[in-house]
Design a protein around this motif. Structure first.
Motif, PDB file in Angstrom:
ATOM      1  N   MET A  62      62.554 -42.092 -45.128  1.00 56.40           N
ATOM      2  CA  MET A  62      63.743 -41.524 -45.695  1.00 56.40           C
ATOM      3  C   MET A  62      64.944 -42.453 -45.466  1.00 56.40           C
ATOM      4  O   MET A  62      65.767 -42.614 -46.338  1.00 56.40           O
ATOM      5  CB  MET A  62      63.970 -40.155 -45.062  1.00 56.40           C
ATOM      6  CG  MET A  62      65.047 -39.380 -45.698  1.00 56.40           C
ATOM      7  SD  MET A  62      64.514 -38.791 -47.299  1.00 56.40           S
ATOM      8  CE  MET A  62      65.453 -37.346 -47.433  1.00 56.40           C
ATOM      9  N   ARG A  63      65.000 -43.012 -44.293  1.00 57.49           N
ATOM     10  CA  ARG A  63      66.120 -43.900 -43.964  1.00 57.49           C
ATOM     11  C   ARG A  63      66.164 -45.102 -44.904  1.00 57.49           C
ATOM     12  O   ARG A  63      67.243 -45.553 -45.302  1.00 57.49           O
ATOM     13  CB  ARG A  63      65.996 -44.350 -42.501  1.00 57.49           C
ATOM     14  CG  ARG A  63      67.092 -45.233 -42.023  1.00 57.49           C
ATOM     15  CD  ARG A  63      68.384 -44.478 -41.965  1.00 57.49           C
ATOM     16  NE  ARG A  63      69.464 -45.392 -41.661  1.00 57.49           N
ATOM     17  CZ  ARG A  63      70.696 -45.036 -41.473  1.00 57.49           C
ATOM     18  NH1 ARG A  63      71.022 -43.780 -41.553  1.00 57.49           N
ATOM     19  NH2 ARG A  63      71.612 -45.910 -41.209  1.00 57.49           N
ATOM     20  N   ALA A  64      65.004 -45.604 -45.291  1.00 56.33           N
ATOM     21  CA  ALA A  64      64.954 -46.764 -46.189  1.00 56.33           C
ATOM     22  C   ALA A  64      65.600 -46.444 -47.536  1.00 56.33           C
ATOM     23  O   ALA A  64      66.283 -47.283 -48.125  1.00 56.33           O
ATOM     24  CB  ALA A  64      63.516 -47.214 -46.387  1.00 56.33           C
ATOM     25  N   ALA A  65      65.407 -45.242 -48.016  1.00 55.16           N
ATOM     26  CA  ALA A  65      66.010 -44.842 -49.291  1.00 55.16           C
ATOM     27  C   ALA A  65      67.536 -44.855 -49.188  1.00 55.16           C
ATOM     28  O   ALA A  65      68.220 -45.312 -50.106  1.00 55.16           O
ATOM     29  CB  ALA A  65      65.514 -43.457 -49.695  1.00 55.16           C
ATOM     30  N   PHE A  66      68.064 -44.356 -48.085  1.00 52.55           N
ATOM     31  CA  PHE A  66      69.512 -44.377 -47.895  1.00 52.55           C
ATOM     32  C   PHE A  66      70.024 -45.804 -47.724  1.00 52.55           C
ATOM     33  O   PHE A  66      71.107 -46.140 -48.204  1.00 52.55           O
ATOM     34  CB  PHE A  66      69.917 -43.521 -46.698  1.00 52.55           C
ATOM     35  CG  PHE A  66      69.912 -42.053 -46.992  1.00 52.55           C
ATOM     36  CD1 PHE A  66      70.930 -41.478 -47.726  1.00 52.55           C
ATOM     37  CD2 PHE A  66      68.881 -41.246 -46.535  1.00 52.55           C
ATOM     38  CE1 PHE A  66      70.933 -40.116 -47.998  1.00 52.55           C
ATOM     39  CE2 PHE A  66      68.875 -39.889 -46.799  1.00 52.55           C
ATOM     40  CZ  PHE A  66      69.901 -39.322 -47.541  1.00 52.55           C
ATOM     41  N   ASP A  67      69.266 -46.639 -47.039  1.00 52.10           N
ATOM     42  CA  ASP A  67      69.669 -48.036 -46.856  1.00 52.10           C
ATOM     43  C   ASP A  67      69.731 -48.773 -48.195  1.00 52.10           C
ATOM     44  O   ASP A  67      70.614 -49.598 -48.403  1.00 52.10           O
ATOM     45  CB  ASP A  67      68.712 -48.755 -45.913  1.00 52.10           C
ATOM     46  CG  ASP A  67      68.882 -48.323 -44.457  1.00 52.10           C
ATOM     47  OD1 ASP A  67      69.946 -47.743 -44.135  1.00 52.10           O
ATOM     48  OD2 ASP A  67      67.949 -48.555 -43.663  1.00 52.10           O
ATOM     49  N   GLN A  68      68.822 -48.458 -49.096  1.00 52.87           N
ATOM     50  CA  GLN A  68      68.793 -49.123 -50.396  1.00 52.87           C
ATOM     51  C   GLN A  68      70.021 -48.793 -51.234  1.00 52.87           C
ATOM     52  O   GLN A  68      70.498 -49.636 -51.983  1.00 52.87           O
ATOM     53  CB  GLN A  68      67.525 -48.748 -51.169  1.00 52.87           C
ATOM     54  CG  GLN A  68      66.282 -49.373 -50.620  1.00 52.87           C
ATOM     55  CD  GLN A  68      65.044 -48.939 -51.379  1.00 52.87           C
ATOM     56  OE1 GLN A  68      65.106 -48.085 -52.260  1.00 52.87           O
ATOM     57  NE2 GLN A  68      63.904 -49.522 -51.046  1.00 52.87           N
TER      58      GLN A  68
END
Length: 61
Positions: free
Chosen positions: A1-7
């Protein structure tokens, strides 16, 4: 989930705050925000003030 926000370059709390502000634009009732988001009444009033600066609400102490 964090990766989606980072993108997209956002933090989860920014999305949460935006969602509350969007809901506050639809209503002038801070109690609705308290119940919907389980936030402190004082915070709900701040969101309503931000969404509707032309409407005066009593301050919660």
């Amino acid at each position: 989930m964090r990766a989606a926000f980072d993108q997209i370059g956002l933090l989860p709390r920014q999305v949460w705050a935006d969602r509350i502000l969007d809901e506050a634009r639809e209503t002038t009732d801070p109690v609705h925000l308290v119940r919907l988001f389980d936030i402190h009444p004082g915070i709900a009033v701040k969101y309503v003030h931000a969404a509707h600066p032309d409407k005066a609400l009593p301050r919660i102490r």
